[in-house]
Design a protein around this motif. Structure first.
Motif, PDB file in Angstrom:
ATOM      1  N   MET A 155     114.478 -40.270 -20.338  1.00 29.35           N
ATOM      2  CA  MET A 155     113.885 -41.447 -20.952  1.00 29.35           C
ATOM      3  C   MET A 155     114.774 -41.941 -22.084  1.00 29.35           C
ATOM      4  O   MET A 155     114.460 -41.775 -23.250  1.00 29.35           O
TER       5      MET A 155
ATOM      6  N   THR B 162     113.033 -44.427 -24.690  1.00 26.95           N
ATOM      7  CA  THR B 162     111.819 -44.089 -25.417  1.00 26.95           C
ATOM      8  C   THR B 162     112.155 -43.546 -26.798  1.00 26.95           C
ATOM      9  O   THR B 162     113.029 -42.710 -26.946  1.00 26.95           O
TER      10      THR B 162
ATOM     11  N   ARG C  46     103.851 -39.651 -11.762  1.00 27.39           N
ATOM     12  CA  ARG C  46     102.955 -39.478 -12.899  1.00 27.39           C
ATOM     13  C   ARG C  46     103.734 -39.400 -14.211  1.00 27.39           C
ATOM     14  O   ARG C  46     103.313 -39.959 -15.231  1.00 27.39           O
TER      15      ARG C  46
ATOM     16  N   GLY D 215     106.669 -40.753 -14.742  1.00 24.22           N
ATOM     17  CA  GLY D 215     107.175 -42.097 -15.010  1.00 24.22           C
ATOM     18  C   GLY D 215     106.107 -43.025 -15.551  1.00 24.22           C
ATOM     19  O   GLY D 215     106.360 -43.850 -16.439  1.00 24.22           O
ATOM     20  N   THR D 216     104.892 -42.908 -15.020  1.00 24.61           N
ATOM     21  CA  THR D 216     103.776 -43.718 -15.525  1.00 24.61           C
ATOM     22  C   THR D 216     103.501 -43.403 -16.990  1.00 24.61           C
ATOM     23  O   THR D 216     103.321 -44.309 -17.824  1.00 24.61           O
TER      24      THR D 216
ATOM     25  N   ALA E 213     105.575 -42.130 -19.180  1.00 23.20           N
ATOM     26  CA  ALA E 213     106.686 -42.614 -19.991  1.00 23.20           C
ATOM     27  C   ALA E 213     106.602 -44.115 -20.205  1.00 23.20           C
ATOM     28  O   ALA E 213     106.853 -44.615 -21.310  1.00 23.20           O
ATOM     29  N   ALA E 214     106.243 -44.853 -19.166  1.00 21.53           N
ATOM     30  CA  ALA E 214     106.138 -46.312 -19.283  1.00 21.53           C
ATOM     31  C   ALA E 214     105.032 -46.701 -20.256  1.00 21.53           C
ATOM     32  O   ALA E 214     105.196 -47.609 -21.085  1.00 21.53           O
ATOM     33  N   GLU E 215     103.888 -46.031 -20.163  1.00 20.46           N
ATOM     34  CA  GLU E 215     102.768 -46.350 -21.059  1.00 20.46           C
ATOM     35  C   GLU E 215     103.124 -46.055 -22.511  1.00 20.46           C
ATOM     36  O   GLU E 215     102.830 -46.857 -23.416  1.00 20.46           O
TER      37      GLU E 215
ATOM     38  N   GLU F 287     106.156 -45.868 -23.857  1.00 11.96           N
ATOM     39  CA  GLU F 287     107.186 -46.781 -24.333  1.00 11.96           C
ATOM     40  C   GLU F 287     106.609 -48.165 -24.630  1.00 11.96           C
ATOM     41  O   GLU F 287     106.954 -48.787 -25.647  1.00 11.96           O
ATOM     42  N   ALA F 288     105.727 -48.644 -23.755  1.00  9.40           N
ATOM     43  CA  ALA F 288     105.124 -49.967 -23.977  1.00  9.40           C
ATOM     44  C   ALA F 288     104.263 -49.972 -25.234  1.00  9.40           C
ATOM     45  O   ALA F 288     104.311 -50.915 -26.043  1.00  9.40           O
TER      46      ALA F 288
ATOM     47  N   ALA G 281      96.995 -43.727 -24.435  1.00  9.20           N
ATOM     48  CA  ALA G 281      98.215 -43.469 -23.654  1.00  9.20           C
ATOM     49  C   ALA G 281      98.853 -42.147 -24.072  1.00  9.20           C
ATOM     50  O   ALA G 281      99.327 -41.370 -23.223  1.00  9.20           O
TER      51      ALA G 281
END
Length: 414
Positions: free
Chosen positions: A1, A4, A300, A302-303, A305-307, A309-310, A342
């Motif tokens: 990541m 992040t 899971r 990746g999800t 990590a995306a949440e 980071e957002a 998150a």
């Protein structure tokens, strides 16, 4: 990541790079590894005093006399800088959230009398003392209008009576910002306190009539937790913060930023958990296959990590707006709810990916999970914070599209 964390922030604010290095060096020196519940507990107040000596307890507030040579501004400060410190602290331990910045002492620093500002600066910024806050009451929770703690004006002094519950730092703080209802002596006991606007007052912890009661929390055990009781506590009138009845404005302004700070503590912990889980899934195998190669595991992770980071980007964007003089109470409330939700999901996944080892006190996961669970309640439960944004949207002026008018109506009744 690779993205992040604070790297995107430093790309936008390179002036914060030196501060980021100072914070990281301090943490590497004193908290080199993420904290586990099974580890010896650090002396957090001593660490805060060391941070003060290193100039790291006033990074969120700029004082008029803090200038370099020839009138040049000193080191960059503000809410974004404080948020960065909170994120970095959360990567090591959620209890490290109190090491840096002025914390709740920002309120007496911003709204106190000149004498109180000088005293607070000396104690908090200079010595690293810790300020607490007393808002919620045992019977009313987050219902600010329902507060019964009363500050009675006797002309030449105040007296404070009432109880506050579920307070962090109840034993460590040298004083507290207390939200209460200010009434004249002649009106005490005769008027409906729900109709009295909120005020804020500084209360020294050693004032006569201040009683503490501790309890054992589920998480966030690095700091004491409990109740405060005020029994006709006499206070100087200079301890009032702002004008009488200004408590709601002080509360909303302070907590809009503070909720983002607590969010970034949790997001720092979540980012660390994701990085640790990524390393573990690369190293562990299932049927001669790296755990990371299993599609459901990768998806899971990746999800999560995306949440994270957002949510991190959203919190820093809101802090940037606050530093520019624009505070959106409803959006900051919802951001705190989304970020802590998150972060909790990310740490819960990380615990799962660590297997039975994750369910012990010898990895940081279970401590992070308990700490973040507490921060999903602190400063307003998440369901309430989501509803603040929802009500602001629903109360929007349909003819002009003025959401600020809606916010004002909402907050008046929250």
């Amino acid at each position: 990541m690779p993205a992040t964390g604070i790297r995107p922030l430093l790309d936008r604010h390179p002036e914060l790079s030196d501060l980021a290095v100072k914070l990281t060096v301090f943490l590497d020196t004193h908290l080199p590894e993420p904290g586990c519940e099974g580890d010896p507990r650090p002396d957090w107040l001593a660490l805060r005093a060391q941070a003060a000596a290193a100039g790291l307890t006033g990074i969120d507030v700029t004082f008029p006399d803090e200038q370099g040579e020839q009138g040049e501004p000193g080191e960059p400060r503000g809410r974004v800088a404080q948020g960065m410190a909170m994120f970095l602290a959360g990567q090591r331990d959620c209890d490290a959230r109190e090491i840096f910045s002025t914390g709740h002492a920002a309120m007496p620093l911003r709204y106190g009398s000149p004498a109180l500002v000088r005293h607070t600066r000396e104690k908090v910024v200079g010595e690293g003392k810790l300020a607490g806050i007393a808002s919620s009451e045992p019977h009313s929770g987050s219902d600010l209008r329902g507060f019964r703690t009363v500050l009675v004006d006797h002309g030449d002094h105040f007296t404070l009576s009432g109880s506050k519950g579920l307070i962090s730092r109840v034993e460590e703080a040298y004083g507290f910002v207390v939200f209460c209802k200010l009434v004249d002596r002649a009106d005490a006991g005769r008027i409906d306190l729900r109709d009295v606007p909120l005020s804020a007052v500084w209360v020294p912890a050693d004032a006569a009539g201040v009683l503490t009661e501790t309890t054992d929390p589920m998480g966030m055990r690095g700091w004491s937790f409990g109740h405060l009781h005020f029994v006709d506590t006499r206070l100087d009138k200079d301890f009032l913060l702002g004008e009488p009845g200004a408590g709601r404005r002080i509360f909303d302004t302070h907590f809009s930023a503070w909720r983002l700070m607590m969010s970034l503590v949790c997001l720092g912990a979540a980012a660390a958990a994701i990085q640790e889980s990524a390393a573990r899934t690369r190293a562990r195998t299932v049927a001669r296959m790296p755990l990371a190669a299993i599609p459901s595991v990768a998806a899971r992770l990746g999800t999560a990590a995306a949440e994270v980071e957002a949510a991190t980007a959203w919190c820093f964007a809101l802090l940037e707006r606050i530093d520019q003089g624009e505070t959106d109470v409803a959006t900051c409330s919802a951001a705190k709810a989304l970020a802590t939700d998150a972060a909790y999901r990310a740490v819960d996944l990380a615990l799962q990916l660590h297997g039975s080892e994750g369910y012990t006190k010898h990895t940081p996961m279970e401590k992070r999970l308990r700490d973040i669970r507490g921060l999903r309640i602190a400063d307003g439960p998440n369901d309430t914070l989501y509803s603040v944004l929802a009500h602001a949207l629903l109360a929007e002026d349909r003819q002009t599209g003025d959401t600020n008018a809606g916010d004002a109506r909402l907050l008046a009744h929250r």
